[in-house]
Design a protein around this motif. Sequence first.
Motif, short mmCIF file in Angstrom:
data_model
loop_
_atom_site.label_atom_id
_atom_site.label_comp_id
_atom_site.label_asym_id
_atom_site.label_seq_id
_atom_site.Cartn_x
_atom_site.Cartn_y
_atom_site.Cartn_z
N GLU A 79 0.83 -1.21 0.00
CA GLU A 79 0.00 0.00 0.00
C GLU A 79 0.86 1.26 0.00
OE1 GLU A 79 -3.47 0.47 -0.07
OE2 GLU A 79 -3.30 -1.61 -0.74
N ILE A 80 1.95 1.23 0.77
CA ILE A 80 2.87 2.38 0.82
C ILE A 80 3.51 2.60 -0.54
CG2 ILE A 80 5.08 3.15 1.76
CD1 ILE A 80 4.23 1.83 4.43
N ARG A 82 2.19 1.74 -3.35
CA ARG A 82 1.13 2.28 -4.22
C ARG A 82 0.96 3.78 -4.00
NH1 ARG A 82 -3.64 3.88 -3.25
NH2 ARG A 82 -3.67 3.01 -1.14
N CYS A 83 0.96 4.20 -2.72
CA CYS A 83 0.82 5.63 -2.39
C CYS A 83 1.97 6.45 -3.00
CB CYS A 83 0.79 5.84 -0.87
SG CYS A 83 -0.84 5.63 -0.16
N LYS A 84 3.17 5.93 -2.84
CA LYS A 84 4.34 6.63 -3.39
C LYS A 84 4.23 6.79 -4.90
CE LYS A 84 7.77 5.31 0.12
NZ LYS A 84 9.01 4.52 0.35
N GLU A 86 1.47 6.79 -6.65
CA GLU A 86 0.40 7.76 -6.95
C GLU A 86 0.87 9.18 -6.70
OE1 GLU A 86 -3.00 6.58 -4.73
OE2 GLU A 86 -3.46 4.85 -6.03
N ILE A 87 1.62 9.40 -5.62
CA ILE A 87 2.15 10.75 -5.31
C ILE A 87 3.10 11.20 -6.41
CG2 ILE A 87 3.70 12.02 -3.76
CD1 ILE A 87 2.43 10.36 -1.45
N GLU A 144 -3.52 14.44 0.54
CA GLU A 144 -4.29 13.29 1.02
C GLU A 144 -3.44 12.00 0.94
OE1 GLU A 144 -7.90 13.05 -1.19
OE2 GLU A 144 -8.73 14.92 -0.35
N LYS A 145 -2.76 11.87 -0.22
CA LYS A 145 -1.93 10.69 -0.39
C LYS A 145 -0.75 10.66 0.59
CE LYS A 145 -4.27 8.75 -3.64
NZ LYS A 145 -4.99 7.48 -3.35
N GLU A 146 -0.18 11.81 0.82
CA GLU A 146 0.93 11.89 1.78
C GLU A 146 0.45 11.58 3.19
OE1 GLU A 146 2.53 15.76 1.08
OE2 GLU A 146 4.00 15.02 -0.38
N GLU A 148 -2.20 9.70 3.87
CA GLU A 148 -2.46 8.26 3.86
C GLU A 148 -1.15 7.49 4.03
OE1 GLU A 148 -4.29 4.76 0.94
OE2 GLU A 148 -4.33 6.86 0.30
N ASN A 149 -0.12 7.96 3.32
CA ASN A 149 1.20 7.30 3.40
C ASN A 149 1.78 7.39 4.80
OD1 ASN A 149 3.39 5.96 1.87
ND2 ASN A 149 4.55 7.77 2.45
#
Length: 310
Positions: A79-80, A82-84, A86-87, A144-146, A148-149
């Motif tokens: 998930e992390i 994925r977040c990275k 996406e960011i 938001e993504k940061e 979430e991360n």
Amino acid sequence: FDELYARKENLENLRKKFYEKKNLQEQLKLSLQKINSLNKELEGYTEEIEKLKKSVELYDKINDDILKKENNIKKIEREIERCKAEINSLLKERKNYEEKRNKIVSLGPDSECPTCGRILGEKYEEILSNFEGKIKEIEEEIKEKELENSKLLAILSKERESVETLKKEKMLVEKDYMDYRTKEKLIESIHQKLNEEEERKRKLEENLFAIGEVEFDEAEYEMISNKVKELLPIKNKAIVLENEVKRLPSIEKDLMELEKDIAMIKNDIVACIDEINQLGFNEEKYKAIEEKYAEARNKCFENREEFRRT
């Protein structure tokens, strides 16, 4: 003697069975002792293993918890990532809009639109506003993504700390767990030995049943054996004498033949002497008669010796 010898033979057979049975009984006794010893050993290990069961259950639960948390950690790490990703994608998109906005700003309101080629004019502010809006939206998404991360990183950190704590707890009960597994193997080995000994005991019981009841008197056996030993030389001498008695008719016959031979020889000697007396002395004839006499005498002597030997 024959009755005693037959009784001795019968007692020897009984004696063989008696000691065979006695040996089997001793083996059966040892087998039962071994089974009893193995059962006590098994009982002791079973009691010990029961005391360790809670530690083993805890050990297994900790292992399951560690496995679950490690799987969850892998999931969080994905998930992390994925977040990275996406960011990074949003940062690229924001950079693209910023470059476009900066280009419009550098061209000014009187310049041509880089997309359609028309003069920007009054659309200039609208276009810039649209770019700013897009950039702002993207920045909100990035935040938001940061966020979430960050949350995922915090959860990941807690999960990793939790795994380390569980591993420490696992180490505390690991000795009991290993002791439990060792005793499990010992119990399995004892069960195998018990099965083997039970089978041995069964065969011994079968052999004892096959022999059945055996009545044997050692004192009687010793008495009869000694009596047979005493009588055996007498028995052997009796057999020799019996054989000699059986030979008497043959000896008597030989004796009669020998007496006949002696009588004939005596007659020959008398005839020789008469012949000498009638003819007068003749040296050559004397020597011939003397040789004949010596031959007859030797033959008689040989017959006597042969008779004595028989």
